[in-house]
Scaffold this active site. Structure first.
Site, mmCIF file in Angstrom:
data_model
loop_
_atom_site.group_PDB
_atom_site.id
_atom_site.type_symbol
_atom_site.label_atom_id
_atom_site.label_comp_id
_atom_site.label_asym_id
_atom_site.label_seq_id
_atom_site.Cartn_x
_atom_site.Cartn_y
_atom_site.Cartn_z
ATOM 1 N N SER A 168 0.858 -1.181 0.000
ATOM 2 C CA SER A 168 0.000 0.000 0.000
ATOM 3 C C SER A 168 0.895 1.232 0.000
ATOM 4 C CB SER A 168 -0.854 -0.021 1.278
ATOM 5 O OG SER A 168 -1.475 1.229 1.496
ATOM 6 N N TYR B 293 -2.329 -1.025 10.538
ATOM 7 C CA TYR B 293 -2.265 -1.334 9.091
ATOM 8 C C TYR B 293 -0.905 -0.920 8.533
ATOM 9 C CZ TYR B 293 -3.705 -1.533 4.181
ATOM 10 O OH TYR B 293 -3.809 -1.829 2.840
HETATM 11 N N1 NAP Z 1 -8.843 -1.257 -1.110
HETATM 12 C C1 NAP Z 1 -7.888 -0.396 -0.788
HETATM 13 O O1 NAP Z 1 -8.154 0.801 -0.512
HETATM 14 C C2 NAP Z 1 -6.454 -0.838 -0.797
HETATM 15 C C3 NAP Z 1 -5.452 0.142 -0.928
HETATM 16 C C4 NAP Z 1 -4.109 -0.247 -0.910
HETATM 17 C C5 NAP Z 1 -3.781 -1.576 -0.775
HETATM 18 N N2 NAP Z 1 -4.779 -2.509 -0.643
HETATM 19 C C6 NAP Z 1 -4.365 -3.906 -0.470
HETATM 20 O O2 NAP Z 1 -4.862 -4.669 -1.558
HETATM 21 C C7 NAP Z 1 -5.112 -6.016 -1.145
HETATM 22 C C8 NAP Z 1 -6.501 -6.436 -1.595
HETATM 23 O O3 NAP Z 1 -7.443 -5.565 -1.020
HETATM 24 P P1 NAP Z 1 -8.949 -5.414 -1.555
HETATM 25 O O4 NAP Z 1 -9.234 -3.965 -1.611
HETATM 26 O O5 NAP Z 1 -9.172 -6.252 -2.740
HETATM 27 O O6 NAP Z 1 -9.723 -6.000 -0.294
HETATM 28 P P2 NAP Z 1 -10.997 -6.985 -0.188
HETATM 29 O O7 NAP Z 1 -11.934 -6.721 -1.298
HETATM 30 O O8 NAP Z 1 -11.489 -6.845 1.216
HETATM 31 O O9 NAP Z 1 -10.330 -8.406 -0.381
HETATM 32 C C9 NAP Z 1 -9.449 -8.908 0.582
HETATM 33 C C10 NAP Z 1 -9.151 -10.342 0.258
HETATM 34 O O10 NAP Z 1 -8.262 -10.841 1.263
HETATM 35 C C11 NAP Z 1 -8.687 -12.140 1.585
HETATM 36 N N3 NAP Z 1 -8.368 -12.518 2.971
HETATM 37 C C12 NAP Z 1 -8.484 -11.790 4.095
HETATM 38 N N4 NAP Z 1 -8.138 -12.530 5.165
HETATM 39 C C13 NAP Z 1 -7.790 -13.744 4.694
HETATM 40 C C14 NAP Z 1 -7.336 -14.939 5.285
HETATM 41 N N5 NAP Z 1 -7.171 -15.073 6.622
HETATM 42 N N6 NAP Z 1 -7.088 -15.996 4.486
HETATM 43 C C15 NAP Z 1 -7.252 -15.922 3.155
HETATM 44 N N7 NAP Z 1 -7.672 -14.816 2.521
HETATM 45 C C16 NAP Z 1 -7.934 -13.742 3.285
HETATM 46 C C17 NAP Z 1 -10.189 -12.146 1.412
HETATM 47 O O11 NAP Z 1 -10.534 -13.490 1.165
HETATM 48 P P3 NAP Z 1 -12.016 -14.067 1.189
HETATM 49 O O12 NAP Z 1 -12.472 -13.893 -0.206
HETATM 50 O O13 NAP Z 1 -11.844 -15.468 1.600
HETATM 51 O O14 NAP Z 1 -12.783 -13.224 2.190
HETATM 52 C C18 NAP Z 1 -10.379 -11.226 0.236
HETATM 53 O O15 NAP Z 1 -10.389 -11.939 -0.962
HETATM 54 C C19 NAP Z 1 -4.927 -6.035 0.380
HETATM 55 O O16 NAP Z 1 -3.660 -6.568 0.677
HETATM 56 C C20 NAP Z 1 -4.968 -4.565 0.763
HETATM 57 O O17 NAP Z 1 -4.197 -4.297 1.922
HETATM 58 C C21 NAP Z 1 -6.103 -2.177 -0.665
#
Ligand code: NAP
Length: 272
Positions: A143, A156
């Site tokens: 991030s 975070y």
């Molecule tokens: N959205 C933002 O603003 C943002 C910004 C910068 C970076 N990021 C990073 O981008 C990545 C993806 O984020 P996103 O926005 O796509 O979030 P999201 O829609 O909430 O998806 C998160 C994913 O992580 C998986 N996950 C969480 N805990 C887990 C566990 N214990 N075991 C296996 N899988 C697990 C979830 O799996 P399930 O499908 O099984 O629930 C889900 O598929 C993350 O690393 C986040 O930190 C996000």
């Protein structure tokens, strides 16, 4: 490596960025093993990917794994090795937002376990296999908050700063191998990751949000050009650079962020 050479183990595949990334990767010719916790979601997603793209049927696989369960990590690493993965994208992640004293110890542990410890342990388990394939890449989805500490994100940021340190150190450690370790730093992105409280904070602080498709394009580019790390968005890229040079000078720039935090009275401070 070129997308068509990549066999990508993609964690967090059913989330907002994961779905967009899986689609972009398969469309570009990569093979993808989707990883998530819900088998039903993964099967549906896999059939949509295979059905939606001609020639994709033998390029999509899936495996269930809870990233914070050590035995699941071992099973995942074995499955990925048998499948012939040569790229791992550590994308699964948990959010954490709020003043430190409002976060429970359990939530802090879950965030560090999911965002930092799980990618480290999965990489470690996969290394013997990755050393055997001709070329391999380990891509950590971090991030902008992996290089820029913001009020409300202490846990975070700790996880994503840690992940960035892990990626940088391991890239140098493996500098004489054919394994490339990389870090992608998206800025705020429109997915379910962000609670209404975070969205309100982003509006109050004028924080722009990308679409998950923008992040997926950046991921594909990072896979193919093998850059060490890349951050998304302006002014985030500039802030990340300045913060790297003189973090103390930027401290005063975040008053609005601090003042836009929820007041912290929504739930009592947890007992230690
Ligand atoms: N959205 C933002 O603003 C943002 C910004 C910068 C970076 N990021 C990073 O981008 C990545 C993806 O984020 P996103 O926005 O796509 O979030 P999201 O829609 O909430 O998806 C998160 C994913 O992580 C998986 N996950 C969480 N805990 C887990 C566990 N214990 N075991 C296996 N899988 C697990 C979830 O799996 P399930 O499908 O099984 O629930 C889900 O598929 C993350 O690393 C986040 O930190 C996000």
């Amino acid at each position: 490596m070129k997308a068509h050479e990549a066999r990508v183990l993609l964690t967090g595949a059913s989330g907002g960025i994961g779905r967009a990334a899986a689609q972009a990767l398969v469309k570009a010719g990569a093979s993808v093993m989707l990883v998530g916790r819900a088998a039903a979601r993964l099967t549906t997603q896999a059939s949509e990917l295979m059905g939606g793209m001609p020639g994709a049927s033998d390029r999509v696989a899936w495996q269930v794994a809870d990233m914070i369960d050590p035995s699941a990590l071992a099973g995942l690493s074995d499955g990925a090795a048998r499948w012939g993965a040569n790229v791992v994208v550590h994308n699964a992640g948990l959010p954490s937002f709020g003043r430190l004293e409002t976060l429970s110890a359990h939530d802090i542990q879950q965030v560090l376990n999911t965002n930092l410890l799980a990618p480290m342990l999965l990489t470690q388990a996969l290394l013997p296999h990755l050393r055997r394939v001709p070329r391999a890449q380990v891509i950590c989805v971090g991030s902008a908050l992996g290089r820029l500490g913001l009020p409300g994100y202490s846990a975070y940021c700790a996880s994503k700063f840690g992940l960035r340190g892990f990626a940088e150190a391991l890239r140098r450690e493996l500098g004489d191998t054919s394994i490339r370790v990389q870090y992608l730093g998206p800025r705020a992105t429109q997915t379910a990751f962000n609670s209404p409280g975070v969205e309100a904070y982003n509006r109050a602080t004028g924080t722009a949000m990308d679409t998950p498709q923008t992040v997926a394009v950046a991921l594909l580019r990072l896979l193919e050009d093998e850059a060490a790390e890349r951050f998304l968005g302006f002014p985030e890229k500039l802030a990340v650079r300045l913060n790297g040079l003189a973090p103390g000078l930027l401290d005063g720039a975040f008053d609005r962020h601090r003042n836009s935090l929820p007041d912290g009275n929504e739930r009592p401070a947890p007992a230690l």
